[in-house]
Design a protein around this motif. Structure first.
Motif, PDB file in Angstrom:
ATOM      1  N   SER A   1      -1.309 -43.400  15.559  1.00 20.93           N
ATOM      2  CA  SER A   1      -0.902 -42.559  16.677  1.00 20.93           C
ATOM      3  C   SER A   1      -2.005 -42.533  17.718  1.00 20.93           C
ATOM      4  O   SER A   1      -3.134 -42.959  17.452  1.00 20.93           O
ATOM      5  CB  SER A   1      -0.590 -41.135  16.193  1.00 20.93           C
ATOM      6  N   PRO A   2      -1.717 -42.051  18.921  1.00 18.04           N
ATOM      7  CA  PRO A   2      -2.764 -41.989  19.943  1.00 18.04           C
ATOM      8  C   PRO A   2      -3.934 -41.114  19.504  1.00 18.04           C
ATOM      9  O   PRO A   2      -3.755 -40.141  18.766  1.00 18.04           O
ATOM     10  CB  PRO A   2      -2.034 -41.378  21.155  1.00 18.04           C
ATOM     11  N   SER A   3      -5.098 -41.468  19.973  1.00 16.70           N
ATOM     12  CA  SER A   3      -6.295 -40.684  19.655  1.00 16.70           C
ATOM     13  C   SER A   3      -6.405 -39.503  20.612  1.00 16.70           C
ATOM     14  O   SER A   3      -5.778 -39.491  21.677  1.00 16.70           O
ATOM     15  CB  SER A   3      -7.539 -41.562  19.777  1.00 16.70           C
ATOM     16  N   PRO A   4      -7.220 -38.501  20.265  1.00 16.17           N
ATOM     17  CA  PRO A   4      -7.481 -37.420  21.237  1.00 16.17           C
ATOM     18  C   PRO A   4      -8.005 -37.955  22.566  1.00 16.17           C
ATOM     19  O   PRO A   4      -7.763 -37.356  23.607  1.00 16.17           O
ATOM     20  CB  PRO A   4      -8.525 -36.562  20.512  1.00 16.17           C
ATOM     21  N   ALA A   5      -8.717 -39.107  22.524  1.00 15.09           N
ATOM     22  CA  ALA A   5      -9.205 -39.700  23.765  1.00 15.09           C
ATOM     23  C   ALA A   5      -8.050 -40.089  24.673  1.00 15.09           C
ATOM     24  O   ALA A   5      -8.128 -39.935  25.898  1.00 15.09           O
ATOM     25  CB  ALA A   5     -10.073 -40.925  23.451  1.00 15.09           C
ATOM     26  N   HIS A   6      -6.960 -40.602  24.093  1.00 17.20           N
ATOM     27  CA  HIS A   6      -5.789 -40.952  24.888  1.00 17.20           C
ATOM     28  C   HIS A   6      -5.190 -39.707  25.551  1.00 17.20           C
ATOM     29  O   HIS A   6      -4.813 -39.743  26.734  1.00 17.20           O
ATOM     30  CB  HIS A   6      -4.726 -41.621  24.021  1.00 17.20           C
ATOM     31  N   TYR A   7      -5.102 -38.624  24.787  1.00 24.64           N
ATOM     32  CA  TYR A   7      -4.514 -37.400  25.337  1.00 24.64           C
ATOM     33  C   TYR A   7      -5.377 -36.826  26.464  1.00 24.64           C
ATOM     34  O   TYR A   7      -4.860 -36.412  27.506  1.00 24.64           O
ATOM     35  CB  TYR A   7      -4.333 -36.367  24.225  1.00 24.64           C
TER      36      TYR A   7
ATOM     37  N   TRP B   1     -13.913 -38.454  19.396  1.00 26.76           N
ATOM     38  CA  TRP B   1     -12.711 -38.037  18.678  1.00 26.76           C
ATOM     39  C   TRP B   1     -11.973 -39.297  18.224  1.00 26.76           C
ATOM     40  O   TRP B   1     -11.148 -39.850  18.954  1.00 26.76           O
ATOM     41  CB  TRP B   1     -11.817 -37.199  19.592  1.00 26.76           C
ATOM     42  N   PRO B   2     -12.259 -39.788  17.000  1.00 25.60           N
ATOM     43  CA  PRO B   2     -11.700 -41.068  16.526  1.00 25.60           C
ATOM     44  C   PRO B   2     -10.175 -41.058  16.505  1.00 25.60           C
ATOM     45  O   PRO B   2      -9.525 -40.019  16.403  1.00 25.60           O
ATOM     46  CB  PRO B   2     -12.275 -41.198  15.114  1.00 25.60           C
ATOM     47  N   GLN B   3      -9.615 -42.264  16.570  1.00 23.96           N
ATOM     48  CA  GLN B   3      -8.162 -42.441  16.615  1.00 23.96           C
ATOM     49  C   GLN B   3      -7.570 -42.431  15.216  1.00 23.96           C
ATOM     50  O   GLN B   3      -8.084 -43.085  14.311  1.00 23.96           O
ATOM     51  CB  GLN B   3      -7.826 -43.760  17.301  1.00 23.96           C
ATOM     52  N   PRO B   4      -6.460 -41.707  15.011  1.00 19.04           N
ATOM     53  CA  PRO B   4      -5.735 -41.792  13.730  1.00 19.04           C
ATOM     54  C   PRO B   4      -5.173 -43.190  13.522  1.00 19.04           C
ATOM     55  O   PRO B   4      -5.190 -44.026  14.420  1.00 19.04           O
ATOM     56  CB  PRO B   4      -4.617 -40.750  13.896  1.00 19.04           C
ATOM     57  N   ARG B   5      -4.638 -43.429  12.354  1.00 18.60           N
ATOM     58  CA  ARG B   5      -4.213 -44.781  11.987  1.00 18.60           C
ATOM     59  C   ARG B   5      -3.077 -45.292  12.855  1.00 18.60           C
ATOM     60  O   ARG B   5      -3.098 -46.440  13.289  1.00 18.60           O
ATOM     61  CB  ARG B   5      -3.795 -44.805  10.513  1.00 18.60           C
TER      62      ARG B   5
END
Length: 571
Positions: A90-96, A84-88
């Motif tokens: 904001s936190p990525s789904p991986a962070h969540y 789940w790649p990170q947006p420009r």
């Protein structure tokens, strides 16, 4: 007037503060105070001139820091980011997902509490995302993207969470997270929820026999496979809460073999370990068709009496790797085929059962005595069915009906209750039942000790389930999700958190051999970081910040060094 005087003693100068005055017209030293060497004088000056901090803020450091390092060292976080790649910006789904897993270990609670907790941890200084990014709505929006609405119609290969489990298993295989014996412990459990009976937005939460005793609530089931040696989660599946363990095994076995085939792991090199709740003739047939090795606990009444009740002295003691354990094996015909049957005796297990049984017997006998006296009262009005139902609830514990007998009779328009303790049955339990487990396996060339050691992997999964249900390892509940998609994601990050915790626990054995997961969590939680804010050095300069760790015990220092927490101190 005071002055500073140096006096040389040997090759070292020592300093004194002296006061002089005239005495009888002559200058004399009237008072002196010893200061020490030059280094000590410099330290005194520094202490007197050191600034006082304006404020101090405490952060959770040890436990979240160790879990974050584990996610980096194992490659788990990189793998999640690739899924789940990170947006420009904001936190990525991986962070969540990772934050949800770490939060469930450190301080279980709803997503509305995550942002405040995150603000008080070292993770904010590591990730540099403001707490406002991790609101409850933000988690909800990200989870919607991870598992789309049409997930029910997706195939196994196209399901995002199933794909993530495949990738994680490949990662553990690459990192040698799987034990060399390839023991896979399998078991099922269930967790109660507070989902309303009128909620029709999910099909996973159903009413059934809850293993935590909350039969009045809807529950979800969990089938789980972990590596019997490392404790890492290999795969899991969330199923409806009204399913039976033996029925779920067929679905779980097909998932396990599919995972093995996908990663080119030969089936005959794997030994699946499960308890007697899954043992059934139909499942034995499926295991033979799957061509995997297996070890199962056999229900007591299905084991041959001459083997299961063999005297302890006739059982061979195992090696020092299994202290207090004895075992014996025979080849017997079970379910229409010859298998190796092993009776295992554990002295520690016998002690635990004896303690529990003794406590229960003492309580039940007291209940029966008081109840018998209550029935003798002149105004007592009791229905026979209610009396027997009440007594049966007291005798529902294991072995209680074997050692406590009661007799209920009606005389003189009154119920009379008599009860007795069966000492002969108690002696039989002590000599032929307590501490024993009967095992069955298709590993025909394994010794009794090897089978007993292999089954010990089942204890690992039972410890995980206790840690999940009690919240001592990771708080599965309370689960604040009410749709099937969110329940599946909740299970995914909980199992991910268990793997990270088991990885940290394995690392910690280097610093403290034999440390339990509970001890590890307690020690790491006590390692805190303090952020000290000092005034600016100049009139226009910014305030200065300094970070220090809380005072640590020798055990905490050793754990911090082994786990690599030192590298996070400067953040």
């Amino acid at each position: 007037m005071a002055s500073l005087v140096a006096k040389k003693k040997g090759n070292q100068l020592y300093y004194y503060v002296v006061e002089s005055a005239r005495v009888d017209g002559q200058p004399r030293i009237v008072h002196q105070a010893y200061l020490g060497s030059a280094e000590k004088v410099a330290a005194l000056v520094q202490d007197r001139t050191a600034p006082v901090p304006l404020s101090a803020t405490m952060r959770d450091f040890g436990l979240p820091g160790a879990l974050w390092l584990a996610a980096q060292q194992t490659g788990v976080f990189s793998l999640l980011e690739s899924l789940w790649p990170q947006p420009r910006s904001s936190p990525s789904p991986a962070h969540y997902v990772l934050l949800a897993a770490i939060h469930r270990i450190c301080q279980p609670g709803p997503k509305t509490e995550v942002s405040d907790w995150y603000h008080g941890t070292v993770l904010q200084s590591l990730w540099h995302f403001p707490p406002e990014r991790f609101t409850s709505q933000a988690f909800w929006d990200v989870f919607e993207k991870i598992l789309p609405q049409e997930w029910i119609s997706l195939s196994f290969a196209d399901d995002p969470l199933e794909h993530a489990q495949l990738r994680l298993l490949a990662l553990w295989k690459e990192k040698q997270g799987m034990g060399h014996r390839r023991l896979l412990a399998y078991d099922t459990t269930n967790f109660y929820t507070y989902i309303a009976s009128t909620n029709t937005r999910n099909e996973l939460a159903q009413r059934g026999h809850n293993k935590q005793g909350r039969h009045n609530l809807r529950q979800v089931g969990l089938s789980y496979v972990l590596d019997g040696e490392s404790g890492l989660s290999l795969c899991h599946h969330v199923d409806p809460g009204d399913g039976a363990d033996a029925e779920e095994f067929s679905t779980a076995l097909s998932r396990i073999t599919r995972l093995l085939d996908h990663h080119q792991i030969a089936r005959d090199t794997v030994t699946l370990v499960f308890d007697k709740g899954t043992a059934a003739l139909a499942n034995t047939v499926e295991l033979e068709e799957a061509r995997v090795g297996w070890i199962s606990a056999l229900p007591w009444n299905q084991a041959p009496a001459e083997l299961r009740e063999r005297a302890v002295e006739q059982l061979l003691p195992c090696s020092s790797q299994q202290p207090g354990v004895r075992a014996a094996a025979e080849k017997l015909l079970v379910h229409g085929k010859e298998y190796v049957c092993v009776v295992k005796y554990s002295a520690s297990f016998a002690g635990e059962q004896l303690h529990s049984l003794t406590t229960s017997v003492s309580q039940v006998l007291q209940y029966l005595r008081r109840f018998s006296m209550e029935l003798n009262k002149p105004k007592a009005r009791w229905d026979e069915n209610k009396i027997r139902s009440k007594i049966q609830r007291w005798l529902s514990g294991q072995f209680l009906t074997d050692v406590i007998h009661y007799d209920l009779q009606r005389r003189d328009d009154r119920w009379h209750l008599q009860f007795d303790f069966n000492t002969a049955a108690w002696q039989r339990l002590l000599t032929h039942r307590l501490g024993r487990t009967v095992l069955l396996t298709n590993r025909m060339d394994w010794t009794a000790e090897q089978v007993a050691a292999g089954y010990s992997g089942q204890q690992s999964i039972e410890r995980v389930f206790r840690g999940l249900q009690d919240g001592e390892w990771l708080g599965w509940g309370p689960m604040h999700h009410w749709t099937d998609r969110k329940i599946r994601i909740h299970a995914f990050y909980c199992m991910l958190g268990i793997s990270l915790l088991q990885y940290v626990h394995k690392q910690a054995q280097v610093a403290w051999e034999g440390i339990s997961v509970e001890q590890l969590l307690e020690e790491l939680r006590q390692i805190q970081q303090f952020v000290l804010l000092y005034p600016a050095q100049g009139e226009k300069g910014p305030n200065r910040i300094c970070t220090v760790l809380s005072k640590q015990t020798l055990a905490q220092q050793s754990l911090a060094q082994t786990l690599g927490l030192e590298q996070l101190r400067s953040t």
